[in-house]
Scaffold this motif. Structure first.
Motif, mmCIF file in Angstrom:
data_model
loop_
_atom_site.group_PDB
_atom_site.id
_atom_site.type_symbol
_atom_site.label_atom_id
_atom_site.label_comp_id
_atom_site.label_asym_id
_atom_site.label_seq_id
_atom_site.Cartn_x
_atom_site.Cartn_y
_atom_site.Cartn_z
ATOM 1 N N GLN A 1 0.862 -1.170 0.000
ATOM 2 C CA GLN A 1 0.000 0.000 0.000
ATOM 3 C C GLN A 1 0.902 1.224 0.000
ATOM 4 O OE1 GLN A 1 -2.976 0.252 3.073
ATOM 5 N NE2 GLN A 1 -4.094 1.783 1.914
ATOM 6 N N VAL A 2 0.685 2.105 -0.965
ATOM 7 C CA VAL A 2 1.429 3.358 -1.030
ATOM 8 C C VAL A 2 0.704 4.348 -0.122
ATOM 9 C CG1 VAL A 2 2.237 5.222 -2.519
ATOM 10 C CG2 VAL A 2 2.180 2.869 -3.383
ATOM 11 N N ILE A 3 1.455 4.979 0.798
ATOM 12 C CA ILE A 3 0.803 5.883 1.752
ATOM 13 C C ILE A 3 1.337 7.313 1.701
ATOM 14 C CG2 ILE A 3 0.125 4.015 3.306
ATOM 15 C CD1 ILE A 3 2.456 4.862 5.140
ATOM 16 N N GLY A 4 2.491 7.538 1.051
ATOM 17 C CA GLY A 4 3.036 8.888 1.012
ATOM 18 C C GLY A 4 3.923 9.111 -0.197
ATOM 19 N N LEU A 5 4.077 10.409 -0.564
ATOM 20 C CA LEU A 5 4.884 10.777 -1.727
ATOM 21 C C LEU A 5 5.518 12.139 -1.504
ATOM 22 C CD1 LEU A 5 5.668 10.244 -4.754
ATOM 23 C CD2 LEU A 5 3.576 11.478 -5.354
ATOM 24 N N GLN A 6 6.812 12.217 -1.836
ATOM 25 C CA GLN A 6 7.529 13.496 -1.867
ATOM 26 C C GLN A 6 8.211 13.587 -3.223
ATOM 27 O OE1 GLN A 6 9.867 14.646 1.742
ATOM 28 N NE2 GLN A 6 9.419 12.544 2.375
ATOM 29 N N THR A 7 8.123 14.734 -3.855
ATOM 30 C CA THR A 7 8.761 14.939 -5.157
ATOM 31 C C THR A 7 9.560 16.242 -5.115
ATOM 32 O OG1 THR A 7 6.838 16.108 -6.022
ATOM 33 C CG2 THR A 7 6.927 13.744 -6.430
ATOM 34 N N GLY A 8 10.466 16.395 -6.089
ATOM 35 C CA GLY A 8 11.190 17.654 -6.253
ATOM 36 C C GLY A 8 12.226 17.952 -5.182
ATOM 37 N N LEU A 9 12.736 16.936 -4.493
ATOM 38 C CA LEU A 9 13.766 17.169 -3.477
ATOM 39 C C LEU A 9 15.123 17.338 -4.159
ATOM 40 C CD1 LEU A 9 12.665 14.412 -0.938
ATOM 41 C CD2 LEU A 9 12.178 16.860 -0.827
ATOM 42 N N ASN A 10 15.806 18.439 -3.857
ATOM 43 C CA ASN A 10 17.106 18.714 -4.478
ATOM 44 C C ASN A 10 18.265 18.049 -3.760
ATOM 45 O OD1 ASN A 10 15.942 20.459 -6.391
ATOM 46 N ND2 ASN A 10 15.884 22.100 -4.875
ATOM 47 N N VAL A 11 18.106 17.772 -2.483
ATOM 48 C CA VAL A 11 19.188 17.232 -1.671
ATOM 49 C C VAL A 11 18.600 16.320 -0.608
ATOM 50 C CG1 VAL A 11 19.195 19.178 -0.049
ATOM 51 C CG2 VAL A 11 21.309 17.894 -0.420
ATOM 52 N N LEU A 12 19.385 15.364 -0.163
ATOM 53 C CA LEU A 12 18.950 14.538 0.961
ATOM 54 C C LEU A 12 19.930 14.720 2.109
ATOM 55 C CD1 LEU A 12 20.799 11.744 1.434
ATOM 56 C CD2 LEU A 12 19.631 11.059 -0.609
ATOM 57 N N PHE A 13 19.417 14.590 3.293
ATOM 58 C CA PHE A 13 20.228 14.688 4.507
ATOM 59 C C PHE A 13 20.123 13.376 5.256
ATOM 60 C CE2 PHE A 13 18.800 18.958 3.496
ATOM 61 C CZ PHE A 13 19.981 19.671 3.556
ATOM 62 N N TRP B 1 23.643 14.981 0.387
ATOM 63 C CA TRP B 1 23.977 14.637 -0.980
ATOM 64 C C TRP B 1 22.973 15.246 -1.947
ATOM 65 C CZ3 TRP B 1 28.520 12.701 -2.097
ATOM 66 C CH2 TRP B 1 28.761 12.225 -3.381
ATOM 67 N N PRO B 2 23.464 15.960 -2.983
ATOM 68 C CA PRO B 2 22.541 16.556 -3.959
ATOM 69 C C PRO B 2 22.021 15.501 -4.938
ATOM 70 C CG PRO B 2 24.810 17.062 -4.547
ATOM 71 C CD PRO B 2 24.859 16.317 -3.236
ATOM 72 N N ALA B 3 20.833 15.724 -5.425
ATOM 73 C CA ALA B 3 20.247 14.847 -6.447
ATOM 74 C C ALA B 3 20.884 15.165 -7.790
ATOM 75 C CB ALA B 3 18.742 15.062 -6.509
ATOM 76 N N LYS B 4 21.005 14.170 -8.648
ATOM 77 C CA LYS B 4 21.441 14.423 -10.026
ATOM 78 C C LYS B 4 20.332 15.160 -10.766
ATOM 79 C CE LYS B 4 24.167 10.198 -10.122
ATOM 80 N NZ LYS B 4 23.526 9.281 -9.177
ATOM 81 N N GLY B 5 19.081 14.824 -10.415
ATOM 82 C CA GLY B 5 17.900 15.478 -10.979
ATOM 83 C C GLY B 5 17.027 15.939 -9.824
#
Length: 186
Positions: free
Chosen positions: A67-79, A85-89
């Protein structure tokens, strides 16, 4: 020895009594009503910052129920705990619940899961992001085990998320792999 007539009468009486114990009290044409299945009452909890809730029905593939319960899009970097670390896209995070409803052990392999974009392209998880965010690549699922986790993808910046294709383990005794099942995210 007892009289054979007394033994026969006793056996006949026992048969009548035992048959009478199986009656439901309903006429033969009435079907018994189903007892509702009890469910767990899970308390709702807040959606994480930056995440949108997804209200998708559970889907099944092989031995896995998802079951899919959440979504995040458009993140430029992760901590992470020790890294940034920056995203390539752009990073896309899909929060899922994966469950093994079977009576045997099963497994989950995050590396098989795919994010589908509007142009039909399929992207696998970003293994570095998964590791940095301490999400498992694989995990064993015992009978009846349910786990909530994130799938991290790094896709082109301008790509539009369309769906996630989820793959479970094939049922016990089946060779090969499953076809996967898609859950729309648009």
């Amino acid at each position: 020895m007892r009289n054979p007539l007394i033994r026969f009468a006793g056996a006949a009486l026992s048969g009548v009594l035992l048959t009478g114990c199986t009656e439901t009290g309903q006429p033969p044409s009435a079907a018994p009503s189903a007892t509702p299945t009890a469910t767990y009452e899970l308390a709702p909890r807040p959606v994480r910052p930056g995440e949108r809730p997804v209200h998708a029905a559970p889907v099944t593939d092989g031995d896995g129920r998802f079951q899919v319960i959440g979504l995040q899009t458009g993140l430029n970097v992760l901590f992470g705990t020790h890294a940034e670390w920056p995203a390539k896209g752009q990073y896309v995070v899909v929060r899922i619940v994966v469950e093994n409803p079977a009576r045997a052990n099963s497994g989950f392999d995050a590396k098989r899961q795919k994010l589908i974009t509007a142009d039909g392209a399929a992207y696998g998880i970003d293994r570095f992001a998964q590791a940095t965010k301490r999400q498992p690549d694989t995990l064993p699922l015992g009978a009846g085990v349910r786990v909530e986790m994130d799938l991290w993808f790094d896709i082109p910046k301008k790509a539009k998320v369309a769906a996630v294709r989820l793959f479970g383990d094939p049922p016990l005794g089946v060779r090969g792999s499953t076809d996967g099942v898609e859950v729309p995210l648009a």
